[in-house]
Write a protein that holds these residues in place. Structure first.
Motif, PDB file in Angstrom:
ATOM      1  N   PRO A 193       0.838  -1.203   0.000  1.00 41.79           N
ATOM      2  CA  PRO A 193       0.000   0.000   0.000  1.00 41.79           C
ATOM      3  C   PRO A 193       0.873   1.254   0.000  1.00 41.79           C
ATOM      4  O   PRO A 193       1.913   1.293   0.662  1.00 41.79           O
ATOM      5  CB  PRO A 193      -0.800  -0.125   1.299  1.00 41.79           C
ATOM      6  CG  PRO A 193      -0.876  -1.600   1.550  1.00 41.79           C
ATOM      7  CD  PRO A 193       0.452  -2.134   1.074  1.00 41.79           C
ATOM      8  N   ARG A 194       0.443   2.259  -0.732  1.00 39.01           N
ATOM      9  CA  ARG A 194       1.220   3.497  -0.821  1.00 39.01           C
ATOM     10  C   ARG A 194       1.466   4.098   0.558  1.00 39.01           C
ATOM     11  O   ARG A 194       2.510   4.727   0.805  1.00 39.01           O
ATOM     12  CB  ARG A 194       0.475   4.478  -1.727  1.00 39.01           C
ATOM     13  CG  ARG A 194       1.261   5.686  -2.168  1.00 39.01           C
ATOM     14  CD  ARG A 194       0.490   6.483  -3.204  1.00 39.01           C
ATOM     15  NE  ARG A 194      -0.832   6.892  -2.730  1.00 39.01           N
ATOM     16  CZ  ARG A 194      -1.765   7.453  -3.484  1.00 39.01           C
ATOM     17  NH1 ARG A 194      -1.529   7.674  -4.766  1.00 39.01           N
ATOM     18  NH2 ARG A 194      -2.929   7.801  -2.982  1.00 39.01           N
ATOM     19  N   THR A 195       0.532   3.889   1.482  1.00 33.88           N
ATOM     20  CA  THR A 195       0.666   4.421   2.833  1.00 33.88           C
ATOM     21  C   THR A 195       1.786   3.746   3.623  1.00 33.88           C
ATOM     22  O   THR A 195       2.172   4.232   4.690  1.00 33.88           O
ATOM     23  CB  THR A 195      -0.655   4.263   3.597  1.00 33.88           C
ATOM     24  OG1 THR A 195      -1.086   2.894   3.505  1.00 33.88           O
ATOM     25  CG2 THR A 195      -1.734   5.175   3.031  1.00 33.88           C
ATOM     26  N   ARG A 248      -1.765  16.429  -9.169  1.00 33.86           N
ATOM     27  CA  ARG A 248      -2.860  15.490  -8.937  1.00 33.86           C
ATOM     28  C   ARG A 248      -3.498  15.760  -7.581  1.00 33.86           C
ATOM     29  O   ARG A 248      -2.823  16.180  -6.644  1.00 33.86           O
ATOM     30  CB  ARG A 248      -2.361  14.041  -8.963  1.00 33.86           C
ATOM     31  CG  ARG A 248      -1.744  13.623 -10.291  1.00 33.86           C
ATOM     32  CD  ARG A 248      -1.593  12.104 -10.365  1.00 33.86           C
ATOM     33  NE  ARG A 248      -0.753  11.603  -9.284  1.00 33.86           N
ATOM     34  CZ  ARG A 248      -0.859  10.373  -8.791  1.00 33.86           C
ATOM     35  NH1 ARG A 248      -1.787   9.546  -9.234  1.00 33.86           N
ATOM     36  NH2 ARG A 248      -0.045   9.960  -7.837  1.00 33.86           N
ATOM     37  N   THR A 249      -4.781  15.496  -7.495  1.00 32.67           N
ATOM     38  CA  THR A 249      -5.480  15.559  -6.222  1.00 32.67           C
ATOM     39  C   THR A 249      -5.651  14.134  -5.732  1.00 32.67           C
ATOM     40  O   THR A 249      -6.443  13.372  -6.278  1.00 32.67           O
ATOM     41  CB  THR A 249      -6.857  16.229  -6.379  1.00 32.67           C
ATOM     42  OG1 THR A 249      -6.679  17.536  -6.928  1.00 32.67           O
ATOM     43  CG2 THR A 249      -7.559  16.320  -5.046  1.00 32.67           C
ATOM     44  N   GLU A 250      -4.887  13.768  -4.735  1.00 31.64           N
ATOM     45  CA  GLU A 250      -4.880  12.396  -4.242  1.00 31.64           C
ATOM     46  C   GLU A 250      -4.994  12.393  -2.726  1.00 31.64           C
ATOM     47  O   GLU A 250      -4.418  13.254  -2.047  1.00 31.64           O
ATOM     48  CB  GLU A 250      -3.583  11.691  -4.646  1.00 31.64           C
ATOM     49  CG  GLU A 250      -3.500  11.291  -6.102  1.00 31.64           C
ATOM     50  CD  GLU A 250      -4.242  10.001  -6.393  1.00 31.64           C
ATOM     51  OE1 GLU A 250      -4.235   9.087  -5.542  1.00 31.64           O
ATOM     52  OE2 GLU A 250      -4.841   9.914  -7.478  1.00 31.64           O
ATOM     53  N   ASP A 251      -5.710  11.433  -2.196  1.00 28.20           N
ATOM     54  CA  ASP A 251      -5.796  11.238  -0.757  1.00 28.20           C
ATOM     55  C   ASP A 251      -4.558  10.466  -0.317  1.00 28.20           C
ATOM     56  O   ASP A 251      -4.407   9.287  -0.645  1.00 28.20           O
ATOM     57  CB  ASP A 251      -7.074  10.467  -0.412  1.00 28.20           C
ATOM     58  CG  ASP A 251      -7.222  10.201   1.077  1.00 28.20           C
ATOM     59  OD1 ASP A 251      -6.327  10.620   1.856  1.00 28.20           O
ATOM     60  OD2 ASP A 251      -8.217   9.563   1.466  1.00 28.20           O
ATOM     61  N   LYS A 252      -3.681  11.110   0.406  1.00 31.85           N
ATOM     62  CA  LYS A 252      -2.436  10.458   0.818  1.00 31.85           C
ATOM     63  C   LYS A 252      -2.661   9.320   1.801  1.00 31.85           C
ATOM     64  O   LYS A 252      -1.768   8.500   2.022  1.00 31.85           O
ATOM     65  CB  LYS A 252      -1.490  11.497   1.434  1.00 31.85           C
ATOM     66  CG  LYS A 252      -1.020  12.549   0.439  1.00 31.85           C
ATOM     67  CD  LYS A 252      -0.042  13.520   1.088  1.00 31.85           C
ATOM     68  CE  LYS A 252       0.437  14.552   0.086  1.00 31.85           C
ATOM     69  NZ  LYS A 252       1.430  15.491   0.679  1.00 31.85           N
ATOM     70  N   ASP A 253      -3.837   9.249   2.386  1.00 25.87           N
ATOM     71  CA  ASP A 253      -4.135   8.202   3.363  1.00 25.87           C
ATOM     72  C   ASP A 253      -4.957   7.061   2.776  1.00 25.87           C
ATOM     73  O   ASP A 253      -5.422   6.190   3.513  1.00 25.87           O
ATOM     74  CB  ASP A 253      -4.882   8.800   4.559  1.00 25.87           C
ATOM     75  CG  ASP A 253      -4.033   9.813   5.310  1.00 25.87           C
ATOM     76  OD1 ASP A 253      -2.832   9.538   5.498  1.00 25.87           O
ATOM     77  OD2 ASP A 253      -4.572  10.873   5.689  1.00 25.87           O
ATOM     78  N   ASP A 254      -5.120   7.038   1.476  1.00 27.24           N
ATOM     79  CA  ASP A 254      -5.910   5.993   0.816  1.00 27.24           C
ATOM     80  C   ASP A 254      -5.057   4.737   0.667  1.00 27.24           C
ATOM     81  O   ASP A 254      -4.206   4.649  -0.210  1.00 27.24           O
ATOM     82  CB  ASP A 254      -6.373   6.486  -0.555  1.00 27.24           C
ATOM     83  CG  ASP A 254      -7.279   5.487  -1.246  1.00 27.24           C
ATOM     84  OD1 ASP A 254      -7.464   4.366  -0.730  1.00 27.24           O
ATOM     85  OD2 ASP A 254      -7.810   5.832  -2.335  1.00 27.24           O
ATOM     86  N   ASP A 255      -5.293   3.752   1.539  1.00 28.94           N
ATOM     87  CA  ASP A 255      -4.461   2.556   1.485  1.00 28.94           C
ATOM     88  C   ASP A 255      -4.949   1.531   0.469  1.00 28.94           C
ATOM     89  O   ASP A 255      -4.394   0.433   0.372  1.00 28.94           O
ATOM     90  CB  ASP A 255      -4.314   1.917   2.873  1.00 28.94           C
ATOM     91  CG  ASP A 255      -5.639   1.541   3.502  1.00 28.94           C
ATOM     92  OD1 ASP A 255      -6.671   1.572   2.805  1.00 28.94           O
ATOM     93  OD2 ASP A 255      -5.646   1.197   4.702  1.00 28.94           O
ATOM     94  N   SER A 256      -5.962   1.894  -0.329  1.00 29.36           N
ATOM     95  CA  SER A 256      -6.367   1.007  -1.422  1.00 29.36           C
ATOM     96  C   SER A 256      -5.542   1.259  -2.682  1.00 29.36           C
ATOM     97  O   SER A 256      -5.656   0.524  -3.660  1.00 29.36           O
ATOM     98  CB  SER A 256      -7.858   1.171  -1.735  1.00 29.36           C
ATOM     99  OG  SER A 256      -8.123   2.410  -2.374  1.00 29.36           O
ATOM    100  N   VAL A 257      -4.734   2.319  -2.667  1.00 28.93           N
ATOM    101  CA  VAL A 257      -3.786   2.566  -3.752  1.00 28.93           C
ATOM    102  C   VAL A 257      -2.431   2.002  -3.311  1.00 28.93           C
ATOM    103  O   VAL A 257      -1.898   2.383  -2.268  1.00 28.93           O
ATOM    104  CB  VAL A 257      -3.662   4.066  -4.076  1.00 28.93           C
ATOM    105  CG1 VAL A 257      -2.634   4.280  -5.186  1.00 28.93           C
ATOM    106  CG2 VAL A 257      -5.007   4.632  -4.483  1.00 28.93           C
ATOM    107  N   TRP A 258      -1.901   1.091  -4.099  1.00 30.84           N
ATOM    108  CA  TRP A 258      -0.619   0.471  -3.799  1.00 30.84           C
ATOM    109  C   TRP A 258       0.466   1.097  -4.663  1.00 30.84           C
ATOM    110  O   TRP A 258       0.182   1.803  -5.628  1.00 30.84           O
ATOM    111  CB  TRP A 258      -0.701  -1.027  -4.029  1.00 30.84           C
ATOM    112  CG  TRP A 258      -1.406  -1.776  -2.919  1.00 30.84           C
ATOM    113  CD1 TRP A 258      -2.543  -1.402  -2.278  1.00 30.84           C
ATOM    114  CD2 TRP A 258      -1.004  -3.020  -2.336  1.00 30.84           C
ATOM    115  NE1 TRP A 258      -2.884  -2.321  -1.325  1.00 30.84           N
ATOM    116  CE2 TRP A 258      -1.963  -3.339  -1.342  1.00 30.84           C
ATOM    117  CE3 TRP A 258       0.060  -3.883  -2.559  1.00 30.84           C
ATOM    118  CZ2 TRP A 258      -1.870  -4.491  -0.567  1.00 30.84           C
ATOM    119  CZ3 TRP A 258       0.148  -5.046  -1.787  1.00 30.84           C
ATOM    120  CH2 TRP A 258      -0.801  -5.336  -0.806  1.00 30.84           C
TER     121      TRP A 258
END
Length: 203
Positions: free
Chosen positions: A88-90, A105-115
């Motif tokens: 996970p990116r987190t 980009r507008t990204e949620d830094k806490d989104d652990d569904s993005v790896w």
């Protein structure tokens, strides 16, 4: 190198001795131990070689099938040959403070569904044979099976005749990820791009 030559398994299904053989004890992989995006502070100042090695051993959980692990190990004709980090990116605190993943980009830094795929290491004697290609492809299924909805990478652009040291290229080359089906979604620096694959759209 053909697909039949390569076997790729989660690191927790490999032995620690195999991973040590891949990273070696010198050169960039052996010194960093895949901790550039993990170690607190400045990696070379605020951590020791022993600490980085211990961190990698804990993260990979080698020899512990079923445990969480931090990457994949490739074997060529039964010999341990390569590594790729994918989590996970987190799980990579250094990514949070880097401009590379977020520029434009507008990204949620806490989104652990993005790896994220952050590091390759190829054992001496196996380099220059295209091993990063099957490793990059294998990250897609690995991440999706563990619930990821998207997978990112932050590779470098390589140009003919322009030398890039192994230490710089540990993030991978753009063509490797393009071949695996990732698409460019950002170009934050002249030599670095953000590549991404939406896993719900991949067969």
């Amino acid at each position: 190198m053909t697909p039949g030559d390569v076997t790729i398994v989660p690191a927790n299904e490999a032995s620690w001795d195999d991973l040590v053989a891949i990273f070696g004890t010198a050169d960039y992989p052996g010194r960093c131990q895949c901790q550039r995006f993990k170690a607190p502070g400045w990696i070379w100042r605020d951590s020791t070689q022993e600490q980085r090695t211990a961190m990698l051993r804990t993260q990979t959980a080698c020899g512990e099938p079923g445990a969480a692990t931090s990457g994949l190990v490739a074997y060529v004709d039964g010999e341990p040959a390569g590594w790729v980090a994918v989590e996970p990116r987190t799980a990579y605190p250094k990514l949070r403070g880097s401009r590379v993943p977020w520029t434009g980009r507008t990204e949620d830094k806490d989104d652990d569904s993005v790896w994220a795929v952050t590091c390759f290491a190829v054992r001496k004697g196996f380099r220059g044979r295209g091993l990063t290609y099957p490793l990059a492809r294998a990250t897609i299924g690995f991440a999706r099976e563990r619930g990821a909805r998207a997978l990112e990478a932050y590779p470098m652009i390589t140009r003919p005749g322009k030398e890039i040291t192994w230490g710089e290229l540990h993030v991978g080359a753009r063509q490797v990820f393009a071949d695996a089906g990732f698409e460019e979604v950002g170009h934050p620096t002249p030599r670095r791009v953000v590549m991404r694959v939406e896993l719900s759209t991949v067969d």
